[in-house]
Design a protein around this motif. Structure first.
Motif, PDB file in Angstrom:
ATOM      1  N   GLY A  50       4.897  -0.974   5.699  1.00  0.00           N
ATOM      2  CA  GLY A  50       3.991  -0.565   4.639  1.00  0.00           C
ATOM      3  C   GLY A  50       4.552  -0.784   3.255  1.00  0.00           C
ATOM      4  O   GLY A  50       3.843  -0.592   2.254  1.00  0.00           O
ATOM      5  N   HIS A  51       5.812  -1.188   3.182  1.00  0.00           N
ATOM      6  CA  HIS A  51       6.465  -1.426   1.893  1.00  0.00           C
ATOM      7  C   HIS A  51       6.953  -2.879   1.812  1.00  0.00           C
ATOM      8  O   HIS A  51       6.373  -3.693   1.108  1.00  0.00           O
ATOM      9  CB  HIS A  51       7.613  -0.436   1.692  1.00  0.00           C
ATOM     10  N   THR A  52       8.013  -3.192   2.545  1.00  0.00           N
ATOM     11  CA  THR A  52       8.501  -4.575   2.533  1.00  0.00           C
ATOM     12  C   THR A  52       7.900  -5.402   3.666  1.00  0.00           C
ATOM     13  O   THR A  52       7.957  -6.631   3.628  1.00  0.00           O
ATOM     14  CB  THR A  52      10.035  -4.608   2.643  1.00  0.00           C
ATOM     15  N   THR A  53       7.358  -4.756   4.685  1.00  0.00           N
ATOM     16  CA  THR A  53       6.624  -5.452   5.746  1.00  0.00           C
ATOM     17  C   THR A  53       5.261  -4.790   5.891  1.00  0.00           C
ATOM     18  O   THR A  53       5.088  -3.617   5.544  1.00  0.00           O
ATOM     19  CB  THR A  53       7.370  -5.390   7.099  1.00  0.00           C
ATOM     20  N   GLN A  54       4.302  -5.552   6.405  1.00  0.00           N
ATOM     21  CA  GLN A  54       2.943  -5.036   6.510  1.00  0.00           C
ATOM     22  C   GLN A  54       2.576  -4.750   7.966  1.00  0.00           C
ATOM     23  O   GLN A  54       2.994  -5.462   8.888  1.00  0.00           O
ATOM     24  CB  GLN A  54       1.946  -6.028   5.916  1.00  0.00           C
ATOM     25  N   PRO A  55       1.778  -3.698   8.189  1.00  0.00           N
ATOM     26  CA  PRO A  55       1.321  -3.411   9.546  1.00  0.00           C
ATOM     27  C   PRO A  55       0.244  -4.397   9.985  1.00  0.00           C
ATOM     28  O   PRO A  55      -0.465  -4.967   9.149  1.00  0.00           O
ATOM     29  CB  PRO A  55       0.742  -1.996   9.428  1.00  0.00           C
ATOM     30  N   GLU A  56       0.133  -4.594  11.286  1.00  0.00           N
ATOM     31  CA  GLU A  56      -0.995  -5.343  11.839  1.00  0.00           C
ATOM     32  C   GLU A  56      -2.255  -4.492  11.819  1.00  0.00           C
ATOM     33  O   GLU A  56      -3.354  -4.990  11.594  1.00  0.00           O
ATOM     34  CB  GLU A  56      -0.674  -5.762  13.276  1.00  0.00           C
ATOM     35  N   VAL A  57      -2.079  -3.188  12.058  1.00  0.00           N
ATOM     36  CA  VAL A  57      -3.213  -2.269  12.184  1.00  0.00           C
ATOM     37  C   VAL A  57      -2.974  -1.056  11.288  1.00  0.00           C
ATOM     38  O   VAL A  57      -1.870  -0.501  11.251  1.00  0.00           O
ATOM     39  CB  VAL A  57      -3.386  -1.788  13.641  1.00  0.00           C
TER      40      VAL A  57
END
Length: 604
Positions: A165-172
């Protein structure tokens, strides 16, 4: 429904094997017409994702043939095998079976009548190459040996939580952290799909803790387990709200979910170019934009409060609130309370107010279905969800599939005899209720509580004591007249009756889940999705045309990459498996051609 469980085993294996062999052969040959000919004129194929990448019921050979003509070349079904010894009773042979498709493994159930399929259930259980890390595939946990700068399990978990949610994004992203969002989050966690659950409350389980203090589950414990982790064997049959809240909080920690509490979803917008959502949330006093590919509303069937609009509400000098905001009865001893409504929440709140010493009146504006808890347990659920069922080898997972194997078009025919037996068993109880002036009904066709729940999600009360208070006059009842206006000091009914009140509770139910889409995305998107819940049965509050499955629930919608997950604990557990598999397939780039995408006929 008990007759589907109590049939003695027979040696009818040959009949089932012959049918399955013939079925597999014509499917392999691509002969959709020959496969459809193996089904009776009245027949139903209910598919949970495995053939249609949808939750879909096909009715009759023509619909079955049309589906197979479309999907066979991509699905490539094979390896149909009997899983348990078939049984036969009343001219119907039943069998559990397993099967495979090109990309998945599945489990199903078959009912044969006069040599042809009457009901046929197919469910996806796992994706090949993406099996859950359970049993023999479970993680080791400990890493034997030595390595410099090695991260412990906790450090890896902390790193993931800090980055996602900060440096990587969720798929869902799942909006809503009640039992639905938590159950789906647990499934996705096991499937390795990066997921964030967004919940406005401070703690997991607060959606239960913050309700009125007498709230408890009206469904029994065997019906309510969460995925992977059953309630302990000493858990109460009917769990109080605070125990459920604590269980959900514990579950989120044990299952290592990325659960963002005290976080409010502010808006969401879909980018057609990148096929991702921009979901703006407020967390720790600052706005964060999450960019998932898939957005799931798990806001629950009972979250979008229906506030009534009666003339004069603004001039009432007492306190008035919706039942979802009711804090409990303690402040209302020796006060006058009016509760508008006559379903579960209304009864629970009335009973609690009476116990606390309030003078309470229920305003019943339309008829209500009542069923006593012990009668429902024994006659309605006992064969599937009870200690006796467990002793007979009926696990919760198996009970879920038995339920799922009965298509909605004919489910009411299995329910009607159950409620006829309840009506006879509790005849004196119902006679006394009607003498008290209570308006009773048994559903549009006498099929009782469960069909009312599936069709409209309202219109019933599982009696745990409030009905006797109505019979005895301890809860006052005013039925048969609607509200004309709210006065400064009470409720004026259309028949001229004035009910003095210090407190008015509006137990007036909840709106369709697509209302949350209107709030967070826009009204146009909400209207494209259309009404959530209901079967299209053309009964009260469930307008046609016939859909045959719950509208927009747990399956693709008319809005790309937008999903809905909700219902009771049973549905949150059961359908989270199939929604998670659909999301996992998309995450891994597996083709998911949807057959029979639901149309939208009603906006709310």
């Amino acid at each position: 429904m008990s007759e589907t469980l109590e049939r003695p085993p027979t040696t009818d294996r040959g009949t089932v094997e012959t049918w399955l062999r013939r079925f597999e052969a014509v499917l392999a040959a691509g002969e959709a017409g020959a496969a459809a000919a193996l089904f009776g004129e009245e027949s139903f194929w209910r598919d949970l994702v495995s053939f249609t990448w949808n939750i879909k019921t096909l009715e009759g050979p023509d619909e079955i043939r049309a589906m197979l003509q479309t999907v066979l070349t991509s699905v490539r079904p094979h390896n149909f095998r009997i899983e348990e010894e078939p049984s036969e009773a009343g001219g119907v042979t039943e069998s559990w079976f397993t099967f495979e498709t090109e990309v998945a493994r599945g489990r199903g159930h078959l009912r044969l009548k006069d040599g042809k399929a009457w009901t046929f259930l197919t469910t996806m259980t796992e994706l090949k190459g993406f099996e859950e890390p359970m049993a023999e595939r479970r993680p080791m946990g400990a890493e034997h040996g030595a390595a410099k700068d090695r991260l412990s399990w906790l450090e890896k978990r902390q790193k993931e939580a800090e980055e996602l949610g900060h440096t990587t994004q969720p798929e869902v992203v799942i909006i809503g952290g009640g039992q639905g969002g938590i159950a789906l989050g647990a499934r996705l966690r096991q499937l390795g799909v990066p997921t964030i659950i967004v919940e406005k409350n401070e703690r997991a389980g607060d959606s239960w803790r913050k309700r009125y203090k007498s709230l408890c589950l009206h469904d029994p414990v065997w019906y309510d387990h969460l995925p992977y982790l059953d309630f302990p064997k000493n858990w109460p049959v009917f769990a109080p709200k605070d125990k459920i809240g604590d269980w959900l909080e514990m579950y989120t920690k044990v299952m290592e979910l990325n659960y963002w509490s005290s976080t409010t979803a502010k808006s969401a917008k879909f980018d057609e170019g990148t096929k991702t959502w921009a979901v703006t949330v407020e967390k720790d006093g600052r706005e964060i934009v999450l960019q998932p590919r898939q957005l799931v509303f798990a806001t629950g069937m009972s979250a979008k409060a229906n506030w009534p609009s009666f003339p004069g509400m603004e001039r009432f000098k007492g306190e008035q609130h919706h039942s979802s905001q009711h804090p409990g009865p303690d402040a209302w001893k020796d006060k006058r309370a009016v509760v508008v409504g006559s379903n579960n929440s209304a009864h629970d709140i009335c009973a609690a107010l009476w116990e606390a010493g309030a003078d309470v009146t229920m305003v019943q504006r339309s008829s209500t279905h009542i069923v006593k808890s012990d009668s429902l347990m024994e006659l309605g659920l006992g064969s599937l969800y009870s200690e006796e069922a467990v002793a007979n080898g009926v696990t919760t997972a198996k009970a879920d599939l038995v339920f799922a194997s009965l298509p909605y078009r004919i489910l009411h025919t299995f329910q009607i005899p159950v409620y006829e037996a309840i009506r006879e068993r509790d005849a004196k109880f119902y006679e006394d209720l009607e003498k008290a002036g209570f308006m009773l009904d048994w559903g549009a066709d006498g099929s009782g509580l469960f069909m009312k729940y599936l069709r409209r999600g309202s219109g019933y009360y599982i009696d745990v004591g409030a009905s006797q208070l109505i019979i005895d006059g301890k809860i006052k009842l005013k039925s048969g007249s609607d509200i004309a206006e709210i006065t400064e000091d009470g409720v004026l009914l259309k028949d001229g009756t004035h009910l003095p009140a210090d407190l008015i509770v509006y137990a007036t139910g909840y709106g369709s889940m697509n209302g949350w889409v209107a709030d967070l995305v826009d009204r146009e998107t909400a209207d494209r999705v259309g009404k959530c819940w209901g079967l299209g049965s053309d009964t009260p509050k469930d307008p046609g045309p016939w859909e045959g499955e719950q509208r927009n629930m747990w399956k693709p919608t008319q809005v790309e990459n937008l999903w809905f997950h909700g219902g009771n604990l049973h549905q949150s557990r059961h359908y989270s498996q199939f929604l998670a598999l659909q999301l996992k397939a998309r995450h891994e780039g597996i083709p998911t051609p949807v057959y029979g995408l639901q149309e939208s006929f009603h906006k709310s």
